[in-house]
Design an enzyme around this catalytic site. Structure first.
Site, PDB file in Angstrom:
ATOM      1  N   HIS B  74      60.393  55.699 -18.487  1.00  0.00           N
ATOM      2  CA  HIS B  74      59.491  56.526 -17.675  1.00  0.00           C
ATOM      3  C   HIS B  74      59.570  56.209 -16.189  1.00  0.00           C
ATOM      4  CE1 HIS B  74      57.200  52.848 -17.982  1.00  0.00           C
ATOM      5  NE2 HIS B  74      56.422  53.275 -17.020  1.00  0.00           N
ATOM      6  N   HIS B  89      58.245  56.849 -10.577  1.00  0.00           N
ATOM      7  CA  HIS B  89      57.429  56.577 -11.759  1.00  0.00           C
ATOM      8  C   HIS B  89      56.917  57.909 -12.309  1.00  0.00           C
ATOM      9  CE1 HIS B  89      54.161  55.049 -14.247  1.00  0.00           C
ATOM     10  NE2 HIS B  89      54.679  53.837 -14.131  1.00  0.00           N
TER      11      HIS B  89
END
Lengths: 86, 171
Positions: B74, B89
């Site tokens: 992620h 992110h």
């Protein structure tokens, strides 16, 4: 000086805890290193810490060298033990 | 001599040059202060911008080397020009998705050009499972940065110039 602690939070040392750790480490003038599995990384670098890919239960050694090493080790080991909750 | 020094300080290797970052994702540009996670909104992880994403494709914002691919896919760490470290992110609290719905397309150490594919993810899954789809993009080694400026607003597409970063001159 050094102190060994264990990562306790569920998701390990991902982005958020790394940021919180570096913020605290940067409050001290001592050189801070984080050692794990024979690798030593700059404890004031977010990217370096995340690069250790530390999972839950990983053992790390915090190393501090400088005038406020003792206070730095105390504060940082508490932070790790409290699962990086501030 | 004085004139020469002036010119060389403007064009010499020591002069700080701006690094331009393109949007790594398409979506709506938002300020970091609007990111619903204090570690980003308070800039603890670094300064930059965020994108409320509209599709699940992430590309390199500048020529860079991949310094980190989170095992849960992620988030990515990139090393850009002059040692600039960038964290992308995807979404907020996405670490809890444990990698499901994230498909990294790069490996650590890989060298990329701006616009190269980094990661694909299932946007609908992130929308339904994560706290937010807002994706912060931050420089994590702000000690190298003299100044930065957001040069876009509103909706951006992948590659749209978004952030200009001026590094400190090296003495």
């Amino acid at each position: 000086m050094e102190k060994t602690v264990r990562i306790l939070n569920e998701e390990g040392l991902h982005a958020r805890p790394a940021g919180i750790f570096v913020k605290k480490a940067s409050e001290f003038s001592s050189v801070i290193e984080v050692r794990s599995g024979g690798v030593s990384k700059n404890g004031k670098s977010i990217m370096a810490l995340m690069g250790l890919s530390l999972e839950k239960n990983a053992e790390i050694t915090l190393v501090a060298n400088g005038p406020d090493a003792e206070a730095a080790l105390k504060a940082l080991s508490e932070l790790v033990e409290k699962k990086f909750q501030v | 001599m004085a004139v020469f020094q002036k010119i060389s300080s403007l064009f010499g290797k020591s002069s700080p040059t701006a690094i331009l970052l393109g949007a790594p994702l398409s979506g709506r540009l938002v300020s970091l202060s609007e990111v619903p996670d204090e570690v980003f909104s308070a800039k603890t992880l670094g300064d930059g911008f965020a994108i409320d994403v509209s599709d699940g494709v992430v590309v390199a914002p500048f020529d860079c080397e991949v310094s980190q691919v989170f095992r849960t896919g992620h988030a990515l760490g990139l090393m850009g020009p002059g040692g600039l470290e960038l964290l992308i992110h995807v979404g907020i609290d996405t670490v809890k998705m444990k990698g499901e719905g994230f498909f990294p397309k790069v490996k650590v150490g890989q060298k990329l050009r701006a616009g190269d594919l980094l990661l694909e993810f299932d946007l609908e899954r992130v929308r339904s499972q994560a706290k937010s789809c807002v994706t912060p993009i931050v420089v994590t080694n702000m000690d190298l940065v003299e100044a930065m400026e957001i040069v876009a607003s509103g909706s951006v597409s992948r590659g749209t110039p978004v952030l200009s970063v001026r590094k400190k001159s090296q003495s």
